[in-house]
Write an enzyme that holds these catalytic residues in place. Structure first.
Site, PDB file in Angstrom:
ATOM      1  N   ASN A  13       0.846  -1.197  -0.265  1.00 47.10           N
ATOM      2  CA  ASN A  13      -0.112  -0.330   0.059  1.00 47.10           C
ATOM      3  C   ASN A  13       1.428   1.210   0.396  1.00 47.10           C
ATOM      4  O   ASN A  13       1.628   1.981   0.635  1.00 47.10           O
ATOM      5  CB  ASN A  13      -0.668  -0.434   1.085  1.00 47.10           C
ATOM      6  CG  ASN A  13      -1.737   1.113   1.334  1.00 47.10           C
ATOM      7  OD1 ASN A  13      -1.770   2.114   0.187  1.00 47.10           O
ATOM      8  ND2 ASN A  13      -2.097   1.495   2.760  1.00 47.10           N
ATOM      9  N   TRP A  14       0.948   2.162  -1.185  1.00 42.63           N
ATOM     10  CA  TRP A  14       1.971   2.321  -1.542  1.00 42.63           C
ATOM     11  C   TRP A  14       1.559   4.271  -0.492  1.00 42.63           C
ATOM     12  O   TRP A  14       2.385   4.805  -0.882  1.00 42.63           O
ATOM     13  CB  TRP A  14       2.252   2.911  -2.741  1.00 42.63           C
ATOM     14  CG  TRP A  14       3.201   1.943  -3.656  1.00 42.63           C
ATOM     15  CD1 TRP A  14       3.588   0.810  -3.263  1.00 42.63           C
ATOM     16  CD2 TRP A  14       3.499   2.403  -4.659  1.00 42.63           C
ATOM     17  NE1 TRP A  14       4.415  -0.188  -3.830  1.00 42.63           N
ATOM     18  CE2 TRP A  14       4.515   1.015  -5.561  1.00 42.63           C
ATOM     19  CE3 TRP A  14       3.777   3.351  -5.972  1.00 42.63           C
ATOM     20  CZ2 TRP A  14       5.067   0.766  -6.084  1.00 42.63           C
ATOM     21  CZ3 TRP A  14       4.536   2.949  -7.103  1.00 42.63           C
ATOM     22  CH2 TRP A  14       5.034   1.795  -7.113  1.00 42.63           C
ATOM     23  N   LYS A  15       0.202   4.223  -0.475  1.00 40.25           N
ATOM     24  CA  LYS A  15      -0.110   6.082  -0.538  1.00 40.25           C
ATOM     25  C   LYS A  15       0.363   6.522  -1.123  1.00 40.25           C
ATOM     26  O   LYS A  15      -0.002   6.445  -2.393  1.00 40.25           O
ATOM     27  CB  LYS A  15       0.242   6.098   1.186  1.00 40.25           C
ATOM     28  CG  LYS A  15       0.003   3.989   2.733  1.00 40.25           C
ATOM     29  CD  LYS A  15       0.392   4.760   4.070  1.00 40.25           C
ATOM     30  CE  LYS A  15      -0.198   3.175   5.000  1.00 40.25           C
ATOM     31  NZ  LYS A  15       0.152   3.402   6.645  1.00 40.25           N
ATOM     32  N   HIS A  98      -9.612   1.417   4.647  1.00 42.28           N
ATOM     33  CA  HIS A  98      -8.036   1.767   4.681  1.00 42.28           C
ATOM     34  C   HIS A  98      -8.705   2.872   6.567  1.00 42.28           C
ATOM     35  O   HIS A  98      -9.438   3.155   6.124  1.00 42.28           O
ATOM     36  CB  HIS A  98      -7.109   2.729   4.152  1.00 42.28           C
ATOM     37  CG  HIS A  98      -6.117   2.276   4.958  1.00 42.28           C
ATOM     38  ND1 HIS A  98      -5.618   3.191   5.650  1.00 42.28           N
ATOM     39  CD2 HIS A  98      -5.130   1.148   4.982  1.00 42.28           C
ATOM     40  CE1 HIS A  98      -4.005   2.753   6.539  1.00 42.28           C
ATOM     41  NE2 HIS A  98      -4.046   2.021   5.356  1.00 42.28           N
ATOM     42  N   GLU A 100      -6.840   4.988   7.109  1.00 41.59           N
ATOM     43  CA  GLU A 100      -6.494   6.428   7.347  1.00 41.59           C
ATOM     44  C   GLU A 100      -7.156   7.209   7.099  1.00 41.59           C
ATOM     45  O   GLU A 100      -7.715   8.159   6.724  1.00 41.59           O
ATOM     46  CB  GLU A 100      -5.360   6.542   6.008  1.00 41.59           C
ATOM     47  CG  GLU A 100      -3.932   5.910   7.368  1.00 41.59           C
ATOM     48  CD  GLU A 100      -2.503   5.273   6.597  1.00 41.59           C
ATOM     49  OE1 GLU A 100      -2.603   6.054   5.281  1.00 41.59           O
ATOM     50  OE2 GLU A 100      -1.967   5.300   7.369  1.00 41.59           O
ATOM     51  N   GLU A 170      -6.013  -4.853  10.248  1.00 44.33           N
ATOM     52  CA  GLU A 170      -4.509  -3.225  11.118  1.00 44.33           C
ATOM     53  C   GLU A 170      -4.927  -2.674  12.106  1.00 44.33           C
ATOM     54  O   GLU A 170      -5.790  -1.902  12.421  1.00 44.33           O
ATOM     55  CB  GLU A 170      -4.861  -2.748   9.240  1.00 44.33           C
ATOM     56  CG  GLU A 170      -4.556  -3.024   8.737  1.00 44.33           C
ATOM     57  CD  GLU A 170      -4.022  -2.508   7.562  1.00 44.33           C
ATOM     58  OE1 GLU A 170      -3.074  -2.754   6.506  1.00 44.33           O
ATOM     59  OE2 GLU A 170      -4.323  -1.268   7.445  1.00 44.33           O
ATOM     60  N   GLY A 176       2.269   2.249  10.717  1.00 42.92           N
ATOM     61  CA  GLY A 176       3.103   3.311  11.083  1.00 42.92           C
ATOM     62  C   GLY A 176       3.322   4.067  11.226  1.00 42.92           C
ATOM     63  O   GLY A 176       4.446   4.385  12.047  1.00 42.92           O
ATOM     64  N   SER A 216       3.274  -1.723  10.226  1.00 42.39           N
ATOM     65  CA  SER A 216       4.408  -2.208  10.669  1.00 42.39           C
ATOM     66  C   SER A 216       5.337  -3.515  10.303  1.00 42.39           C
ATOM     67  O   SER A 216       6.351  -4.234  11.030  1.00 42.39           O
ATOM     68  CB  SER A 216       4.707  -1.600  11.677  1.00 42.39           C
ATOM     69  OG  SER A 216       4.216  -0.342  12.725  1.00 42.39           O
ATOM     70  N   GLY A 237       3.042  -1.064   4.423  1.00 35.15           N
ATOM     71  CA  GLY A 237       2.716   0.167   4.029  1.00 35.15           C
ATOM     72  C   GLY A 237       4.383   0.756   3.521  1.00 35.15           C
ATOM     73  O   GLY A 237       4.407   0.580   2.576  1.00 35.15           O
ATOM     74  N   GLY A 238       4.935   1.525   4.507  1.00 38.08           N
ATOM     75  CA  GLY A 238       6.566   1.796   4.704  1.00 38.08           C
ATOM     76  C   GLY A 238       7.321   0.651   4.118  1.00 38.08           C
ATOM     77  O   GLY A 238       7.760   1.144   3.364  1.00 38.08           O
TER      78      GLY A 238
HETATM   79  P1  PGA Z   1       2.761   0.394   7.568  1.00 31.78           P
HETATM   80  O1  PGA Z   1       1.312   0.520   6.301  1.00 31.78           O
HETATM   81  O2  PGA Z   1       3.417  -1.217   7.160  1.00 31.78           O
HETATM   82  O3  PGA Z   1       3.540   1.758   7.061  1.00 31.78           O
HETATM   83  O4  PGA Z   1       2.277   0.642   9.503  1.00 31.78           O
HETATM   84  C1  PGA Z   1       0.471  -0.618   6.658  1.00 31.78           C
HETATM   85  C2  PGA Z   1      -1.129  -0.270   5.748  1.00 31.78           C
HETATM   86  O5  PGA Z   1      -1.146   0.796   6.783  1.00 31.78           O
HETATM   87  O6  PGA Z   1      -1.746  -0.752   5.043  1.00 31.78           O
END
Ligand code: PGA
Length: 255
Positions: A13-15, A98, A100, A170, A176, A216, A237-238
């Site tokens: 998930n590149w966001k 998600h 966010e 999640e 994050g 994470s 994500g990251g």
């Molecule tokens: P993260 O994000 O791996 O940076 O914690 C995961 C996500 O939000 O899908």
């Protein structure tokens, strides 16, 4: 319940990251690293990178997803993208719900359900995100929250359609933040979500369902998390923004 009947799926998930040139570099670097993956590999990228991603992954084992879609087919929804617009491009997956989106853009369980419905109707496969806030975990209502988010999101979804849905658990406090859920915590909630799916659709459907963990997950902790009975993959994500890190998670899931 047998983990071996389920497909492991690692999704990035590149966001809101990577311009077109950066996207191109990342995908080119990733392609050879994951070419022999023993799991499904998906990259979910910003709308502006979909065309690039689709072009560069043609003929590879990397599948492409978007990070959201709207529930209407078309209309006066400035700034939104419909599910049909995505399928028309050749996009296969979409992340829905998600945290966010829920946190910053007013997404509710009801709008998540409408978006899931629209995505399925358009022929997209859905990565449906659920998970509790830190306060909710501290109040001891993680299961209630995850059950409610799952049940509302799946309202009106048939058993046949469920095959096109992956759930990503999640915990919001782990996204994050560098604070990963322990593998036991992830396994426990993933298992609980599976039991919710079993109550709705029966044991066979629940057993076949891919339930990812996200929050994470990285090259170091992936193997331990993925070794758990109910953790069938990851939403990353990251660590999906660096090809070697993402590839290391893919290889941990391929074991
Ligand atoms: P993260 O994000 O791996 O940076 O914690 C995961 C996500 O939000 O899908």
């Amino acid at each position: 319940m047998k983990k071996s009947v389920r497909k492991a799926v690692i999704a990035g998930n590149w966001k809101m990251n990577k311009n077109r040139a950066e996207a191109k570099n990342l995908i080119e670097e990733l392609k050879p690293l994951v070419a022999d993956a023993g799991c499904d590999v998906i990259i979910c990228v910003p709308y502006t990178n979909l065309e690039t991603a689709l072009e560069l992954t043609k003929g590879t084992n990397i599948k492409v997803g978007a990070e959201n879609c709207h529930w209407a087919k078309s209309g006066a929804f400035t700034g939104e993208i419909s599910a049909e617009m995505l399928t028309e491009m050749g996009v296969e997956y979409v992340i829905i719900g998600h945290s966010e989106r829920r946190q910053y853009f007013g997404e509710t369980d009801a709008t998540v359900n409408k978006r899931v419905r629209a995505a399925l109707d358009a022929g997209l496969k859905v990565i449906l995100c659920v998970g509790e806030l830190l306060e909710q975990r501290e109040l001891g209502i993680t299961e209630e929250i995850c059950a409610m988010q799952t049940k509302v999101a799946l309202g009106g979804v048939t058993e046949q359609e469920l095959k096109n849905i992956i759930i990503a658990y999640e915990p919001v406090w782990a996204i994050g933040t560098g604070k990963t859920a322990t593998s036991d915590q992830a396994d426990e909630v993933n298992g609980y979500i599976r039991s919710v799916v079993a109550k709705l659709y029966g044991d066979a459907a629940a057993e076949a369902m891919t339930i990812q963990y996200g929050g994470s997950m990285n090259a170091k902790n992936a193997e331990e998390l993925l070794s758990k009975e109910h953790v069938d993959g990851g939403l990353i994500g990251g660590a999906s923004l660096k090809a070697p890190d993402f590839a290391a998670i893919v290889s941990a899931a391929s074991k």
